[in-house]
Write a protein that holds these residues in place. Structure first.
Motif, PDB file in Angstrom:
ATOM      1  N   LEU A 284       0.834  -1.087   0.120  1.00  0.00           N
ATOM      2  CA  LEU A 284      -0.021  -0.128   0.170  1.00  0.00           C
ATOM      3  C   LEU A 284       0.768   1.270  -0.024  1.00  0.00           C
ATOM      4  N   ASP A 285       2.065   0.923  -0.120  1.00  0.00           N
ATOM      5  CA  ASP A 285       3.059   1.983  -0.112  1.00  0.00           C
ATOM      6  C   ASP A 285       3.082   2.911   1.094  1.00  0.00           C
ATOM      7  N   VAL A 286       2.775   2.127   2.326  1.00  0.00           N
ATOM      8  CA  VAL A 286       2.623   2.598   3.682  1.00  0.00           C
ATOM      9  C   VAL A 286       3.656   2.013   4.457  1.00  0.00           C
ATOM     10  N   SER A 287       4.762   2.685   5.140  1.00  0.00           N
ATOM     11  CA  SER A 287       5.749   2.262   5.791  1.00  0.00           C
ATOM     12  C   SER A 287       5.730   2.635   7.321  1.00  0.00           C
ATOM     13  N   PHE A 288       6.230   1.746   8.318  1.00  0.00           N
ATOM     14  CA  PHE A 288       6.450   2.118   9.629  1.00  0.00           C
ATOM     15  C   PHE A 288       7.986   2.064  10.124  1.00  0.00           C
ATOM     16  N   PRO A 289       8.373   2.616  11.103  1.00  0.00           N
ATOM     17  CA  PRO A 289       9.662   2.405  11.703  1.00  0.00           C
ATOM     18  C   PRO A 289      10.010   1.135  12.248  1.00  0.00           C
ATOM     19  N   PRO A 290      11.182   0.840  11.986  1.00  0.00           N
ATOM     20  CA  PRO A 290      11.773  -0.552  12.483  1.00  0.00           C
ATOM     21  C   PRO A 290      11.175  -0.967  13.986  1.00  0.00           C
ATOM     22  N   GLY A 291      10.673  -2.052  13.866  1.00  0.00           N
ATOM     23  CA  GLY A 291      10.332  -2.461  15.194  1.00  0.00           C
ATOM     24  C   GLY A 291       9.020  -2.058  15.676  1.00  0.00           C
ATOM     25  N   VAL A 348      -5.595   5.420  12.989  1.00  0.00           N
ATOM     26  CA  VAL A 348      -5.992   5.436  11.511  1.00  0.00           C
ATOM     27  C   VAL A 348      -7.126   6.223  11.400  1.00  0.00           C
ATOM     28  N   ALA A 349      -6.966   7.397  10.761  1.00  0.00           N
ATOM     29  CA  ALA A 349      -8.074   8.095  10.402  1.00  0.00           C
ATOM     30  C   ALA A 349      -8.811   7.595   8.807  1.00  0.00           C
ATOM     31  N   VAL A 350     -10.116   7.517   8.984  1.00  0.00           N
ATOM     32  CA  VAL A 350     -10.743   7.194   7.845  1.00  0.00           C
ATOM     33  C   VAL A 350     -11.691   8.532   7.255  1.00  0.00           C
ATOM     34  N   THR A 351     -11.504   8.772   6.202  1.00  0.00           N
ATOM     35  CA  THR A 351     -12.111   9.989   5.878  1.00  0.00           C
ATOM     36  C   THR A 351     -12.111  10.093   4.190  1.00  0.00           C
ATOM     37  N   GLN A 352     -13.221  10.164   3.563  1.00  0.00           N
ATOM     38  CA  GLN A 352     -13.461  10.168   2.174  1.00  0.00           C
ATOM     39  C   GLN A 352     -12.777  11.397   1.543  1.00  0.00           C
ATOM     40  N   ARG A 372       1.665   7.302  16.358  1.00  0.00           N
ATOM     41  CA  ARG A 372       1.843   7.222  14.678  1.00  0.00           C
ATOM     42  C   ARG A 372       0.296   7.327  14.149  1.00  0.00           C
ATOM     43  N   THR A 373       0.311   8.280  12.934  1.00  0.00           N
ATOM     44  CA  THR A 373      -1.126   8.099  12.325  1.00  0.00           C
ATOM     45  C   THR A 373      -0.905   7.877  10.942  1.00  0.00           C
ATOM     46  N   VAL A 374      -2.051   7.163  10.368  1.00  0.00           N
ATOM     47  CA  VAL A 374      -2.093   6.987   8.798  1.00  0.00           C
ATOM     48  C   VAL A 374      -3.508   7.375   8.615  1.00  0.00           C
ATOM     49  N   ALA A 375      -3.538   8.030   7.437  1.00  0.00           N
ATOM     50  CA  ALA A 375      -4.758   8.231   6.699  1.00  0.00           C
ATOM     51  C   ALA A 375      -5.285   7.244   5.743  1.00  0.00           C
ATOM     52  N   VAL A 376      -6.564   6.997   5.651  1.00  0.00           N
ATOM     53  CA  VAL A 376      -7.295   6.309   4.699  1.00  0.00           C
ATOM     54  C   VAL A 376      -8.348   7.223   3.855  1.00  0.00           C
ATOM     55  N   THR A 377      -7.964   7.759   2.733  1.00  0.00           N
ATOM     56  CA  THR A 377      -8.614   8.515   2.005  1.00  0.00           C
ATOM     57  C   THR A 377      -8.961   8.522   0.687  1.00  0.00           C
ATOM     58  N   THR A 385      -3.814  14.333   4.519  1.00  0.00           N
ATOM     59  CA  THR A 385      -2.455  13.800   4.125  1.00  0.00           C
ATOM     60  C   THR A 385      -1.501  14.438   4.428  1.00  0.00           C
ATOM     61  N   ARG A 386      -1.650  15.747   5.023  1.00  0.00           N
ATOM     62  CA  ARG A 386      -0.407  16.546   5.301  1.00  0.00           C
ATOM     63  C   ARG A 386      -0.431  16.414   7.050  1.00  0.00           C
ATOM     64  N   GLU A 387      -1.407  16.057   7.509  1.00  0.00           N
ATOM     65  CA  GLU A 387      -1.506  15.833   9.136  1.00  0.00           C
ATOM     66  C   GLU A 387      -0.838  14.650   9.583  1.00  0.00           C
ATOM     67  N   VAL A 388      -0.823  13.600   8.682  1.00  0.00           N
ATOM     68  CA  VAL A 388      -0.575  12.352   9.206  1.00  0.00           C
ATOM     69  C   VAL A 388       0.867  11.778   8.748  1.00  0.00           C
ATOM     70  N   ASP A 389       1.346  10.622   9.258  1.00  0.00           N
ATOM     71  CA  ASP A 389       2.583  10.147   9.094  1.00  0.00           C
ATOM     72  C   ASP A 389       2.643   9.566   7.836  1.00  0.00           C
ATOM     73  N   ASP A 390       1.672   8.880   7.341  1.00  0.00           N
ATOM     74  CA  ASP A 390       1.292   8.003   6.055  1.00  0.00           C
ATOM     75  C   ASP A 390      -0.018   7.946   5.673  1.00  0.00           C
ATOM     76  N   THR A 391      -0.171   7.736   4.360  1.00  0.00           N
ATOM     77  CA  THR A 391      -1.418   7.714   3.739  1.00  0.00           C
ATOM     78  C   THR A 391      -1.575   6.735   2.791  1.00  0.00           C
ATOM     79  N   ALA A 392      -2.826   6.131   2.799  1.00  0.00           N
ATOM     80  CA  ALA A 392      -3.324   4.850   1.903  1.00  0.00           C
ATOM     81  C   ALA A 392      -4.562   5.394   1.233  1.00  0.00           C
ATOM     82  N   PHE A 393      -4.079   5.627   0.035  1.00  0.00           N
ATOM     83  CA  PHE A 393      -5.491   6.223  -0.709  1.00  0.00           C
ATOM     84  C   PHE A 393      -6.295   5.120  -1.098  1.00  0.00           C
TER      85      PHE A 393
END
Length: 609
Positions: A284-291, A348-352, A372-377, A385-393
Motif C-alpha cells: 500500500l506504499d505505507v511504511s512503519f519505523p523498524p520494530g 488510523v483516520a478514515v475520511t473520504q 503514529r498516524t495513518v490516513a485512509v482517504t 494527508t499533510r497531518e499524518v505520518d503516512d497515507t493509503a489512498f
C-alpha cells in the motif's frame, strides 16, 4: 461544506462560474450566488436561496473575473440575504467563504459603524477588508486579506474580488481550496470537480496559504506569516488522473445510482497493483519505523458516519488478521486516553474527503499525544494527508452523491489490505491465510457485479415493502457495521425512520417497536453468524414483521419474505450484501420522489465541527 468556485481569464466569467456551481452543488444547496467584476469597474452580485437552478445569472459578457458559492447553512437560515457572496458597505469587495469564523460576534461588535445585511459569520470579512483597504499602509487586496485572516478564529476558505481589478485573492485554514491552471486563465475552488472540465492541472493550497490569481493565468502563493511583497512559495502542480466525465451522471438519473454501479470498477482500482496473492503480500506504499509493528499494542480507528462503519468492519479484520487489539472511535468524541502508550499505538483516520473537521481534530489530538498516524482517504492533496505520518489512498474515483456508496466499499477493501500487510509484517498472519483473504478480495468486484445484475429483485422488494413505518437492519459480527450503514443510507435519502442493530439486541428492547409495518432487513452471510441472526429475524417475523434477507448463495431460509443472494467471497460477503441495501434505499427513495443526490440538511464533506 459549502462550494466555492472562482475564475479569472480572458473568457466571459459568468457561464464558467455558474457551471462550476452546478458541479459543486452536492457540497451545499441552501442558496447560491455569483459576483462578477465588470469591465471598467464595478461589481455585479446575484444571489438566491434554494438550488443553483433558482439563480438568475447576470448578463455580463465583458466580465472575465468572478466568484461563486453554493451554501450549506451554519450561521443564519437559507435566505437571499444570507446567501453568498457578501459585500462591504461600498459594494467594492465581494467575498465567498466556507467554514466557521468563531469570533465573528466579537469582530462584528468592533465594526459597529458598518452596515450588516445578513445573519452570517462570513459578512465580517468584507467589512474587515474595507477597513483594511482604508489604511494607506496596506498596498493591495492581498495585503488586506493577510491582515484580515490574522484576525479570524476558526476555519475558513475565502475568495475575494475587488471591483478595481481582474484578479482573485484567496486564503485557507482548515477548509480546502485548490487552484486550477488553465491556458491564460486560473481557477480556484473547494473541489477539483468545479473546474475539471477545463483543466486537470492543480495546486493544493495548504493551511495559512494566500493565493493571488491574475487574468493572464499567473498564480502566486504565499505561505502563512509572509508579509506583502515577500517571495511566493512553490506548492507544485499535480495532474488529476481521472477524467472530467467521471464526475458526470453518464446517463443515470442520479449520481448515487451511478456510483453504486461503479463499485466493481472502483474496487478494481483500489486493489490494482497492490496485492501479490502468490506471496500473500500487500503493498500500500505505507511504511512503519523498524520494530514499531512488532511492539504494536493497539490500533485506534477514528472516523465519522459511513467511514466509521467502514472502520468498524475493518476493526474485526485487524484483530483477526494482524493479531492486535483494534478500537473504533467516533472522531468527534475521540481523545487519546490515559493508559495507552503512544509509541505502541497506531491511529488510523478514515475520511473520504480528507477534510472532515472532526476527523482532523482527532488526528491532531493523536499527533499531540505522540502516536503514529495513518490516513485512509480518497483525496490526493487533502488536509489529512499533510497531518499524518503516512497515507493509503482508496482510489475510488470522484464520488459526487452526498450518500457515500462506492467509497464505503473501497475504504473497507483498503483497510483490509492494511490489516493483511500489518499481519504479515508482524508474523501474525501465515502466508496461506493471507492468500485466502486476498483471493476473496480479488473476487469482490465480480461478486458486486452479480448483485448489480440482479437489481430488479431489489427494486421489486423496495416497491412492495418501501411504505413501512420504520425499518430495522440487523446483523451479527461483520454484519453489524453493514446493518448500521444500510440504515444510514435509507435515513439519508428516503427520510424514513431506520435503525441498525446488532441482531441479538432486538430482544433487549427494540422488539417492542416491531409491527407488521416494520420491515426487517438482515445480513445472513458468511462472516455474519447467519444462523444466529436468523433466529432473531424469526422473532421479529412472529410479531408480523416482513423479512428481507441478504443470504449467502449456498444457504436457504424458506421463511424469508424476500431472499437476496450474495456470492461466495468469504469474509467480504457482508460487504457485498451492503450493495443490496444501497439499492433498496435508492429505490425506496426514488419511488417516493426524494432528491436523492441532495438530501435535506446534509452535505458531502463536513468541514466544520
Amino acid at each position: 461544506m459549502c462550494g466555492i468556485i472562482g475564475y479569472v481569464g480572458d473568457e466571459a466569467a459568468a457561464p464558467i462560474v455558474y457551471q462550476g456551481l452546478e458541479n459543486l452543488e452536492y457540497r451545499g444547496y441552501d442558496s447560491a450566488g455569483i459576483a462578477l467584476v465588470n469591465d471598467g469597474g464595478g461589481l455585479t452580485v446575484a444571489k438566491r436561496s434554494g438550488e443553483v437552478s433558482n439563480l438568475t445569472v447576470p448578463d455580463a459578457p465583458d466580465a472575465t473575473c468572478g466568484i461563486g458559492h453554493t451554501r450549506w447553512s451554519t450561521h443564519g437560515p437559507p435566505t437571499d440575504a444570507n446567501a453568498h457572496p457578501h459585500t462591504d458597505c461600498t459594494d467594492s469587495i465581494a467575498v465567498v467563504h466556507n467554514g466557521i469564523i468563531e469570533n465573528h460576534e466579537e469582530l462584528r461588535a468592533e465594526l459597529d459603524a458598518h452596515e450588516f445585511t445578513s445573519d452570517t459569520d462570513t459578512e465580517v470579512v468584507p467589512h474587515l477588508l474595507e477597513a483594511a483597504r482604508a489604511d494607506e499602509a496596506v498596498p493591495d487586496l492581498r495585503a488586506a486579506l493577510e491582515r484580515v485572516i490574522d484576525r479570524l478564529e476558526g476555519s475558513y476558505a475565502v475568495c475575494v474580488v475587488d471591483r478595481e481589478a481582474d484578479r482573485i485573492v484567496a486564503a485557507r485554514d482548515g477548509s480546502p481550496l485548490v487552484i486550477g491552471h488553465g491556458e491564460d486563465a486560473a481557477f480556484v475552488a473547494s473541489d477539483v470537480t468545479a473546474f475539471l472540465d477545463r483543466t486537470r492541472e492543480v495546486t493544493y493550497l495548504e493551511d495559512g496559504d494566500v493565493a493571488d490569481l491574475s487574468a493572464d493565468g499567473d498564480v502566486e502563493v504565499f505561505a502563512a506569516g509572509d508579509a506583502a511583497g515577500s517571495e511566493p512559495v512553490d506548492r507544485g502542480v499535480e495532474t488529476v488522473e481521472w477524467e472530467a466525465d467521471a464526475a458526470e451522471k453518464a446517463g443515470y438519473e442520479h449520481y448515487m445510482r451511478k456510483e453504486i454501479h461503479e463499485q466493481p470498477s472502483a474496487l478494481r482500482q483500489t486493489i490494482s497493483g497492490r496485492i501479490d496473492i502468490d506471496r500473500g503480500r500487500v503493498d500500500l506504499d505505507v511504511s512503519f519505523p523498524p520494530g514499531f509493528l512488532a511492539d504494536l499494542e493497539e490500533i485506534q480507528i477514528v472516523a465519522c458516519g459511513t467511514s466509521n462503519y467502514a472502520g468498524r468492519y475493518a476493526a474485526r479484520l485487524f484483530e483477526d488478521l494482524a493479531g492486535v487489539r483494534a478500537t473504533v472511535e467516533i472522531a468527534s468524541e475521540y481523545d487519546f486516553g490515559a493508559g495507552r502508550s503512544p509509541d505502541r499505538t497506531l491511529v488510523v483516520a478514515v475520511t473520504q474527503s480528507g477534510e472532515t473537521a472532526d476527523t482532523l481534530g482527532a488526528i491532531r489530538r493523536a499527533n499531540a499525544a505522540g502516536a503514529r498516524t495513518v490516513a485512509v482517504t480518497n483525496t490526493l492533496g487533502s488536509t489529512v494527508t499533510r497531518e499524518v505520518d503516512d497515507t493509503a489512498f482508496i482510489r475510488a474515483g470522484p464520488e459526487i452523491g452526498v450518500a457515500a456508496t462506492k467509497t464505503f466499499a473501497s475504504q473497507v477493501a483498503t483497510l483490509s489490505m492494511l490489516a493483511v500487510a500489518i499481519g504479515r509484517e508482524r508474523g501474525a498472519l501465515a502466508a496461506a491465510d493471507a492468500r485466502s483473504v486476498l483471493e476473496d478480495l480479488r473476487g469482490l468486484p465480480g461478486a458486486v457485479q452479480q448483485v448489480l445484475d440482479a437489481e430488479d429483485r431489489v427494486r421489486a422488494a423496495a416497491s412492495e415493502y418501501g411504505d413501512g413505518e420504520a425499518f430495522f437492519f440487523v446483523g451479527r459480527d461483520l454484519g453489524v457495521p453493514v446493518a448500521l450503514e444500510g440504515a444510514l443510507k435509507l435515513k439519508e435519502i428516503s427520510y424514513d425512520h431506520a435503525e441498525g442493530f446488532a441482531a441479538g439486541e432486538l430482544k433487549h428492547g427494540p422488539l417492542a417497536l416491531v409491527t407488521a409495518d416494520t420491515p426487517v432487513l438482515a445480513v445472513l452471510t458468511a462472516g455474519g453468524r447467519a444462523s444466529e441472526t436468523m433466529n432473531n429475524v424469526t422473532e421479529a417475523q412472529t410479531r408480523g414483521a416482513p423479512a428481507i434477507g441478504c443470504v449467502s448463495a449456498a444457504d436457504e431460509y424458506d421463511t424469508l419474505d424476500v431472499s437476496l443472494p450474495v456470492p461466495d467471497v468469504g469474509t467480504f460477503e457482508p460487504l457485498v450484501a451492503n450493495v443490496h441495501l444501497q439499492l433498496f434505499a435508492y429505490h425506496v427513495a426514488n419511488d417516493n420522489g426524494r432528491p436523492i443526490d441532495k438530501p435535506r440538511n446534509l452535505a458531502k464533506s463536513v468541514t466544520v465541527e
